[in-house]
Structure formats: C-alpha cells, structure tokens
Write a protein that holds these residues in place. Structure first.
Motif, PDB file in Angstrom:
ATOM      1  N   GLY A 176       0.816  -1.210   0.000  1.00  0.00           N
ATOM      2  CA  GLY A 176       0.000   0.000   0.000  1.00  0.00           C
ATOM      3  C   GLY A 176       0.847   1.256   0.000  1.00  0.00           C
ATOM      4  N   TRP A 177       1.966   1.212   0.707  1.00  0.00           N
ATOM      5  CA  TRP A 177       2.874   2.372   0.746  1.00  0.00           C
ATOM      6  C   TRP A 177       3.457   2.649  -0.638  1.00  0.00           C
ATOM      7  N   ARG A 184       2.625   6.340  -2.238  1.00  0.00           N
ATOM      8  CA  ARG A 184       3.650   7.366  -2.438  1.00  0.00           C
ATOM      9  C   ARG A 184       3.734   7.822  -3.894  1.00  0.00           C
ATOM     10  N   SER A 185       3.214   7.011  -4.831  1.00  0.00           N
ATOM     11  CA  SER A 185       3.211   7.402  -6.238  1.00  0.00           C
ATOM     12  C   SER A 185       1.882   8.036  -6.652  1.00  0.00           C
ATOM     13  N   SER A 186       0.955   8.189  -5.694  1.00  0.00           N
ATOM     14  CA  SER A 186      -0.368   8.714  -6.010  1.00  0.00           C
ATOM     15  C   SER A 186      -0.578  10.136  -5.521  1.00  0.00           C
ATOM     16  N   ALA A 187       0.452  10.766  -4.993  1.00  0.00           N
ATOM     17  CA  ALA A 187       0.319  12.118  -4.447  1.00  0.00           C
ATOM     18  C   ALA A 187       1.289  13.060  -5.132  1.00  0.00           C
ATOM     19  N   GLY A 221       2.055   6.131   2.636  1.00  0.00           N
ATOM     20  CA  GLY A 221       2.793   6.497   1.432  1.00  0.00           C
ATOM     21  C   GLY A 221       2.341   7.819   0.862  1.00  0.00           C
ATOM     22  N   TRP A 222       1.024   8.045   0.842  1.00  0.00           N
ATOM     23  CA  TRP A 222       0.480   9.304   0.328  1.00  0.00           C
ATOM     24  C   TRP A 222       0.959  10.484   1.163  1.00  0.00           C
TER      25      TRP A 222
END
Length: 537
Positions: free
Chosen positions: A139-140, A144-147, A458-459
């Motif tokens: 999930g992380w 982290r690639s979605s923000a 991650g976000w």
C-alpha cells in the motif's frame, strides 16, 4: 563519464535545499539525513533476530518459525524504505518498527500470556502479522506514487544562520512551559479557580497541552540532536523531566509515552543516529518505576476516575514512596504481592515486568482462537462505522458515543467482557491489527487494513516531502507521526479521534506561533526578515 557523475553529485549536494538550516529544513531532507538511523535499525533487527532465533531454538523451538514470519517482512519493509529515493515523513519505518516490537517481542521473551495458547494459533497469528506488514509495504508503494509534493505555504519560523538553533530551542521551551503550566495549574486546582466552568472544556485544553508538550519535545530534540552543546539545553531537560513527572503522577507510565517518543524522534532526526543514551536512561527509569506502581495504585489510585487525588504539594512524597516500593520489589520484598492478593488481583499482574506490558500478540491469538475454536463471526466493519460521529466535539454533543466504543463492541462481541457496565470499569486494549481481524477475518483483516494504512502512509510521505518541519503544515504532519508512534494499543476509533484532536491543536498552535514569531521578527529585525525571505524557497 565518472567525472561527470561526480560533478553532478557535487552540484546536488551544494544546492540551497540540501544546505538548508534546521529552520528551513523539510521532511524530505530530514528523512534522507536520518536514513542512516533507520538503516542502523535494520542491522539491529538482524542481529536481534539472529540472537532471538538462536535463543528460541534452545528455549522454545516451536516459536522460531512464527518469529521469523514476523521479523523477515519487517526487515524487508525497512530495507525497501531506506533503499527508496525521495523520502518524506518517515511514517512507514516508525510504524513497522513499532509493529515488529509489539508482535515479535512476546515470542522472544516467551510471554506468560502465551503459555496456554496452542502453537497452531500462534503460527496463524504470526502469519496474519507478517502478511499485514507486507500489505502495508504494498500500500505504501502505491500511495507514495499517487500524491503530489508541494512546498509548505505557512512557514512557522523566520530566522537563519546561527540564530536558527536558538530560535528552534526557544520555541521548544515556550511549548514545554505551556504544557507544564497546564499540569501545574490543574494539579494545584488554580485552573478551576481562575476559569469557571472549565470542566466542559477540560478535554480540549488537555489536548492542546499534550500537543504543546509533544511538539516542544520534538523541536527541542531536533535542536539538541543537531548540536548537543546548544545554549539553554539544560532548561529543556529540566522542563522535560518536570513534565514527565507530572504525566506519571496518576501512576500511569503510559501517560508520558508521547513526550518520550517525541524527544526520541527529534533526537534521532537531529543527530541522524539513534539516541542510545536517552533511550537507555528512559527505559531504566520506566523499568524501575514499573516495579512499584501496583503497590502505589492500591494506596492512591481511584478506580472510578483512573487517577490519583494527590495534590501538587503531595507529589514529592508520592515519588519517594514509589521509589521505595520499586526498590523493595527489586530486593525481593513480597509485600506488593500480598496487597494485590488481598484486593483480589491476580499474582501474575503484580509480577508483570515492563517487557511483558508490550504484548499485542496476545490480542491476536485471542481473536484467532475465537475464529478457529469458537466459530466466531467477523463484525464486518461495525467498529469502523462508529467513527464519523466521534469527530464532533463533546461540548457540542454531550451524549455522543464514547471514544472507546469500538473497543467496547469488540470486547462484547468476542466475549472478553460480558456487559457494558464491565467495559466502563475496565478497558481492555486491542490494537489496530486485531481489530482489523475482528472486523474482516484472519485473511481479509490484514489485507484490507494493511493496504489502507500503507496507502495513507505512502500518500502522506509524498505530500510531506517539501513541507518544512517548522510550518503549520509541518506541525500537523509531525503530530500525525507522533500519534502513529504511540498507537500500538489503540483501536481505530481511539487512534483517529486522538490524532484528529492532536492535529487540530497543533495547527491552531502553529498559526498562533507563526503570528507571534512573525510579529516579533518584524519588530526587532526587519532587515533580517527581508533578507531571509529572499533566500527562503
């Protein structure tokens, strides 16, 4: 080609962002600087894991595989985080370290709570924990690639150069003084005399004081970690010790966990290494006091309020008695056990050591037993559906559900407690993962909760990357980190509402600090302010 790479690396290291002072530093720089500390934690976990596995081979061989099932995903997650680029708020490594300890340590010490648990239940619980850590990692990676990372807008401090550390520590001392003032005024009764009707706002004021203490410890740790010889450091440690004593005055050592964790994180991020001296001293003090706390609870603790009625002037004698009880316990005195047995308490509770307090695995094995041996049914998100109304302040809705309502439902559904009245007298903690398993089952719980938590961490890490630590946004993010670091026993309803209240208090406090600092800077050094604004990103 090699020379070109060297020149590029040199230029990258010499950028203004890389050379930013402590007041201009953002979470991306801070995390990259502290990555060495997290890499050291991987080495420490490897060494501890090998030593623990070797010990278990001799003492409890059936626990070797469950321990490795938990330890390997934890080490893998930490390795992936330290190997990645463009770090931000280090939520994932802090959370993974926490989970590895609270689920792996009971196996290492052969916790008494696991004595009558079947090996296959321990194995199933370990598999759920290991898969949960892996789903957090997955999930992380997605989160982290979605923000999108943007700079902070409401920067808190305007100072540069040699004044930076002094201003950082100055803000720390101000926040710690406010926190200590709240404790002193409530313990002495002055607050109730000067603020009529304060009872309705007491929880709000306590949240602000808690946020001030935690942020003060974090900022002070950053300053002292960056330069241990910074002026006025002794004032910081004096205030820290005083707040620590006030927060354990109700004979609840967990009350001081927030300020201790805050200082530890600040020292780690500031010095780029683990604050071993601080941690050793803290663990020694907590471990010592833990030996005598049950005797003191029998004398001073009120079961109805879970507090002591000791006045401010009576605290010194309380601590003297506490120290004497702990020394007596170390010397093998059985008085504490006799008092506990006379009051109907279990002997094993009185003899519980500090290490034995850290045991979320027992919660996992309990809920697994309910599913596999008692044919229990999952709650299908019932405890999560209770959360939205809990964000309404109680002074606006006097009859809103208890913050621990999710925990209450879990205990009643799985038979840990038999009535609502019993849940009002005794709180039995669960933790996020056992709650997830209780809601969605042994397979769905770790998967759903792990992916959601990992995505959010991650976000937030990407969002925080260019946010200055010393900004209103940075204070909100720091509050989130501190709440995650101290959340190991909480269910989602408690964790989310406590985090929300803490973040709101941090934001409001950050806005007030920003107005105060900006006004002070304009009044005393307008030319420095203009110069700082020119160089600030």
């Amino acid at each position: 080609m090699r020379a070109v790479r060297t020149m590029r690396a040199t230029r990258a290291k010499s950028t203004p962002r890389a050379k930013a002072g402590i007041l201009e530093i953002d979470y991306g720089i801070l995390s990259s600087r502290s990555a060495a500390a997290f890499r050291a934690s991987i080495v420490a976990l490897l060494i501890l894991g090998i030593a623990a596995a070797a010990r278990l081979v001799v003492t409890k061989p059936e626990y070797v595989v469950p321990f490795l099932i938990i330890a390997i995903p934890a080490i893998l997650s930490l390795y992936c985080w330290t190997s990645a680029r463009d770090h931000g708020l280090p939520l994932l490594p802090v959370f993974i370290l926490q989970q590895a300890i609270v689920y792996g340590l009971p196996l290492i010490i052969n916790h008494p709570g696991l004595k009558f648990v079947k090996v296959d239940i321990v194995m199933t619980s370990a598999m759920a924990t290991g898969s949960f850590l892996l789903f957090c990692l997955g999930g992380w990676l997605v989160g982290r690639s979605s923000a999108i990372s943007r700079p902070s807008r409401a920067n808190l401090v305007v100072a540069a150069g040699s004044r930076a550390l002094d201003r950082c520590l100055g803000i720390s001392l101000l926040l710690l003084t406010l926190c200590l003032g709240f404790h002193l005024s409530t313990r002495s009764g002055i607050l109730y005399q000067i603020v009529p009707g304060v009872d309705r706002l007491f929880s709000v004021m306590r949240n602000f004081a808690t946020a001030a203490g935690a942020m003060g410890a974090l900022f002070g740790g950053l300053a002292i970690g960056s330069r241990p010889t910074v002026a006025r450091a002794w004032i910081f440690w004096t205030l820290f010790a005083a707040i620590f004593c006030m927060e354990i005055a109700d004979i609840l050592l967990s009350g001081a966990a927030g300020i201790v964790l805050s200082a530890a994180i600040g020292l780690t991020l500031g010095s780029r290494k683990m604050p071993l001296k601080f941690l050793l001293v803290t663990f020694a003090v907590v471990g010592f006091l833990n030996q005598g706390k049950f005797v003191l609870r029998e004398r001073y603790w009120s079961g109805d309020s879970n507090t002591t009625a000791v006045s401010l002037t009576g605290l010194p004698s309380l601590y003297v008695e506490w120290s004497a009880a702990s020394i007596s316990s170390f010397m093998g005195n059985q008085a504490g056990k006799q008092v506990a047995l006379q009051s109907g308490k279990q002997e094993d509770e009185e003899g519980q050591s500090f290490l034995e307090r850290v045991n979320n695995l027992q919660n996992m094995t309990y809920v697994m037993e309910c599913f596999y041996d008692r044919a229990a049914t999952p709650m299908m998100g019932e405890t999560y559906a209770l959360i939205p109304p809990l964000f309404v302040p109680r002074f606006l809705w006097q009859d809103k559900p208890r913050t621990h309502e999710g925990q209450v439902r879990l205990n009643l559904h799985f038979g840990r407690q038999s009535s609502v009245e019993e849940t009002e007298k005794t709180y039995i903690a669960w933790g996020l993962l056992p709650e997830g398993v209780g809601n969605f089952g042994p397979i769905g719980g770790p998967m759903i909760l792990g992916l959601v938590l990992g995505f959010v961490m991650g976000w937030l890490e990407t969002v925080s990357r260019r946010k200055r630590v010393f900004s209103v946004e940075g204070m909100a993010l720091a509050g989130t980190l501190l709440m995650v670091a101290s959340s190991y026993e909480q269910v989602a309803s408690v964790f989310l509402t406590a985090t929300f209240q803490f973040v709101v208090a941090a934001v409001i406090g950050g806005v007030l600090l920003r107005l105060w600092v900006s006004g002070s800077e304009k009044a005393h050094a307008p030319h420095n302010l203009q110069r700082f604004r020119k160089i600030a990103p």
